[in-house]
Scaffold this motif. Structure first.
Motif, PDB file in Angstrom:
ATOM      1  N   TYR A  64       0.833  -1.247   0.016  1.00 26.57           N
ATOM      2  CA  TYR A  64      -0.012  -0.103  -0.112  1.00 26.57           C
ATOM      3  C   TYR A  64       0.949   1.284  -0.004  1.00 26.57           C
ATOM      4  O   TYR A  64       0.476   2.314  -0.298  1.00 26.57           O
ATOM      5  CB  TYR A  64      -1.038   0.129   1.296  1.00 26.57           C
ATOM      6  N   TYR A  67       1.124   1.192  -4.154  1.00 26.13           N
ATOM      7  CA  TYR A  67      -0.260   1.412  -4.341  1.00 26.13           C
ATOM      8  C   TYR A  67      -1.129   1.679  -3.423  1.00 26.13           C
ATOM      9  O   TYR A  67      -1.816   0.808  -2.878  1.00 26.13           O
ATOM     10  CB  TYR A  67      -0.554   0.072  -5.304  1.00 26.13           C
ATOM     11  N   THR A  91      -0.948   8.389 -13.533  1.00 28.69           N
ATOM     12  CA  THR A  91      -0.582   7.567 -12.492  1.00 28.69           C
ATOM     13  C   THR A  91      -1.601   7.891 -11.170  1.00 28.69           C
ATOM     14  O   THR A  91      -2.513   8.561 -11.636  1.00 28.69           O
ATOM     15  CB  THR A  91       0.740   8.473 -11.597  1.00 28.69           C
ATOM     16  N   CYS A  92      -1.332   6.995 -10.300  1.00 28.51           N
ATOM     17  CA  CYS A  92      -2.740   7.447  -9.311  1.00 28.51           C
ATOM     18  C   CYS A  92      -2.405   8.673  -8.482  1.00 28.51           C
ATOM     19  O   CYS A  92      -1.442   9.190  -8.257  1.00 28.51           O
ATOM     20  CB  CYS A  92      -2.237   6.157  -8.217  1.00 28.51           C
ATOM     21  N   THR A  95      -0.685   9.372  -5.360  1.00 31.49           N
ATOM     22  CA  THR A  95       0.935   9.533  -5.226  1.00 31.49           C
ATOM     23  C   THR A  95       1.291  11.007  -5.609  1.00 31.49           C
ATOM     24  O   THR A  95       2.485  10.963  -5.541  1.00 31.49           O
ATOM     25  CB  THR A  95       1.409   8.464  -6.260  1.00 31.49           C
ATOM     26  N   CYS A 236      -5.538   1.751  -6.031  1.00 35.74           N
ATOM     27  CA  CYS A 236      -4.452   2.008  -7.153  1.00 35.74           C
ATOM     28  C   CYS A 236      -3.882   0.696  -7.591  1.00 35.74           C
ATOM     29  O   CYS A 236      -3.276   0.645  -8.719  1.00 35.74           O
ATOM     30  CB  CYS A 236      -3.347   3.187  -6.617  1.00 35.74           C
ATOM     31  N   GLN A 237      -3.891  -0.326  -6.798  1.00 33.04           N
ATOM     32  CA  GLN A 237      -3.580  -1.495  -7.237  1.00 33.04           C
ATOM     33  C   GLN A 237      -4.187  -1.901  -8.569  1.00 33.04           C
ATOM     34  O   GLN A 237      -3.323  -2.458  -9.508  1.00 33.04           O
ATOM     35  CB  GLN A 237      -3.472  -2.484  -6.238  1.00 33.04           C
ATOM     36  N   ARG A 239      -5.224  -0.309 -10.776  1.00 36.03           N
ATOM     37  CA  ARG A 239      -4.849   0.406 -12.247  1.00 36.03           C
ATOM     38  C   ARG A 239      -3.852  -0.286 -13.018  1.00 36.03           C
ATOM     39  O   ARG A 239      -3.728  -0.140 -14.181  1.00 36.03           O
ATOM     40  CB  ARG A 239      -4.141   1.744 -11.891  1.00 36.03           C
TER      41      ARG A 239
END
Length: 556
Positions: A64, A67, A91-92, A95, A236-237, A239
């Motif tokens: 985590y 992500y 990107t997420c 982040t 986000c994982q 993605r």
């Protein structure tokens, strides 16, 4: 239960979860990497309450830190354009460490290992965040690890049998008290106020109950930060291409402006709809007066046009009442909502049926629809029912649910198909008049009708183009507090379209539909159009050059 009652029951079931400004969303086994929870326009001192009730993350090991999982609250420059750029969305968003613009962006990163929520404020902020801060390590206990475990054996009673029941009750109470003691102790940590203009990093408390996580926060929008905000949940994982990890959560979101629960762009809508309802009702009464004044030139379709105007006015009244209760209560009242949806469905069906009948020349030019025209009605009417069902489902579904965008796409597609199909009868009538003007010797009269149908075709195209494209483009370019002008432009353009259509096809002697052709020679001519609605069935008229009737033959 007959089909009519079954459909009504289904409608009532849909309306029990009507979307309001107090949102409750539950997602199970969700795999989307981003969930749009809601978009709301805040004025200064508007408030946002978010309560994450139960977040359950997958059992698979996920990094985590690489992500992250959490929420973003971003202000849009305009509707649908977020505060971060297209490059940044690759990107997420969780982040991000900076934004290219000064638009406020608040990140809520959930750290399940430390049982905390890290808040990062980016851009220019003057918002006030009120939440429970992270508890000291000594107080950071959960119900899963109490000081006295729930399943610990209870020491047997040593008193007399008569007191065993009382002793067992006391022991059970002590176990329950010890079970909840850490939570009571942790709850003594009061909520703090964090001024995000000065504090760019804040750590909030994350509670864990069994295998689910929960936290809440309250935000007050500042004067400089007012605008259109979008609240999103990110995992986000998911993605990354490959296996999607399912997660579940339940969340409650309450948004409020100083004047009520409506978004900034929706506050004027209640007054707008009730005002436009009065205008449409006035136009309908003027139309009925015109029909009564020229009653011998009135056709059945004229009364259908009057019914459409009255239905439109009634729908706007219920729409206004619906928004009023949403603003005061935070949710619609089911009875008023049902009445609005019923009148909205009738209005949509009447609109397209009336446009199609006028386009085919029914009642004006002919009384029998061709097979092609009947097929158009067989396509348009069911599609209109589907479009209205899609609209009702969208209104009764939370924005974050996966079905919301599916039905939104269905509504958009079906609406475009109906708008395109409604043009075919007009095109066929124009082609028929072009052919007739060159073959039956009545070029002057047919050219007048041809001009009328061409004007009607242009009117429909302009109405569809403006309400479906131009008004939407204006909406996304307007400031957030002026986006109600989109609804105003749509209603005004609808009123203008109704008035022009009524004027073009009014029951009057100077209407090209109702004029009898005048030839220079005393010849007998067969005419399809009748002299008036009161004389339906007359198909043959013989006139002299001075306009006096010599012979009328009825085919009845």
């Amino acid at each position: 239960m007959d089909p009519a009652h079954r459909y009504l029951y289904l409608l009532l079931l849909l309306l029990t979860g009507c979307r309001a400004r107090i949102h409750k969303l539950t997602l199970k086994n969700e795999t989307r990497f981003s969930v749009d929870l809601n978009t709301f326009g805040f004025y200064a001192n508007g408030t946002l309450d978010v309560n994450l009730l139960s977040l359950r993350l997958p059992e698979q090991v996920v990094d985590y830190n690489l992500y992250p999982v959490g929420f973003t609250l971003s202000r849009s420059r305009v509707n649908g354009v977020l505060s971060y750029t297209a490059e940044e969305t690759e990107t997420c968003p969780l982040t991000l460490t900076k934004v290219t613009s000064n638009e406020p962006l608040i990140l809520f990163l959930i750290d399940i290992k430390k049982l905390s929520v890290n808040v990062r404020a980016l851009g220019d902020q003057d918002n006030l965040l009120i939440a429970k801060p992270e508890a000291p390590k000594g107080l950071r206990k959960t119900r899963e690890d109490p000081a006295v475990k729930p399943n610990a054996p209870v020491k047997p009673a040593t008193t007399k049998p008569d007191n065993q029941l009382t002793q067992k009750g006391d022991d059970a109470a002590s176990v329950e008290q010890s079970r909840t003691a850490p939570m009571v102790e942790a709850s003594k940590v009061e909520e703090n106020e964090f001024q995000l203009e000065k504090l760019k990093h804040v750590t909030l408390a994350l509670d864990k109950v069994n295998d689910s996580y929960n936290f809440s926060f309250h935000m007050v929008v500042g004067l400089l930060a007012e605008g259109l905000y979008s609240l999103k949940f990110h995992y986000c994982q998911n993605r990354m291409p490959g296996i999607k990890f399912p997660y579940s959560f339940a969340v409650e979101v309450t948004e409020k402006n100083p004047g009520g629960y409506l978004s900034a762009a929706e506050i004027p809508l209640s007054r707008l709809y009730i005002g436009m309802a009065g205008v449409f009702f006035t136009a309908a009464m003027v139309w009925v007066y015109t029909l009564m004044k020229h009653r011998y030139s009135v056709f059945k379709i004229h009364w259908l046009m009057a019914a459409l105007a009255f239905t439109k006015s009634t729908s706007l009244v219920f729409h206004s009442i619906n928004y009023h209760f949403i603003n005061t209560e935070g949710h619609p009242i089911e009875g008023w909502a049902v009445m609005y949806y019923i009148t909205h469905l009738l209005k949509g069906a009447l609109l397209f049926i009336t446009l199609a009948l006028i386009g085919t020349g029914w009642a004006f030019v002919k009384y029998i629809l061709s097979d092609k025209e009947k097929k158009i009605f067989m396509i348009v009417i069911p599609l209109q029912v589907l479009a209205n069902v899609a609209f009702i489902i969208i209104e009764s579904t939370e924005e974050g649910s996966s079905e919301y965008y599916l039905w939104k796409e269905i509504l958009f597609l079906v609406d475009l198909i109906c708008c395109g199909a409604i043009l075919f009868p007009v095109v066929w009538s124009i082609r028929h008049l072009q052919e007739a003007s060159s073959t039956d010797g009545k070029a002057a009269m047919n050219l007048e009708k041809l001009k009328l149908f061409r004007h009607y075709y242009v009117m429909i195209v302009c109405y569809i183009y403006f309400t479906r494209i131009i008004a939407i483009l204006l909406k996304v370019t307007m400031p957030f507090q002026w986006q109600w002008c989109y609804e105003f432009l749509v209603e005004v353009s609808t009123l203008i379209f109704f008035v022009l259509t009524g004027y073009k096809f009014r029951p009057a002697s100077n209407n090209p539909y109702l004029q009898l052709p005048l030839d220079e020679e005393d010849v007998e001519m067969d005419e399809v159009v009748t002299e008036s609605g009161a004389l339906e069935g007359i198909t043959k008229v013989k006139k002299t050059c001075n306009g006096r009737d010599r012979q009328k033959e009825s085919t009845l």
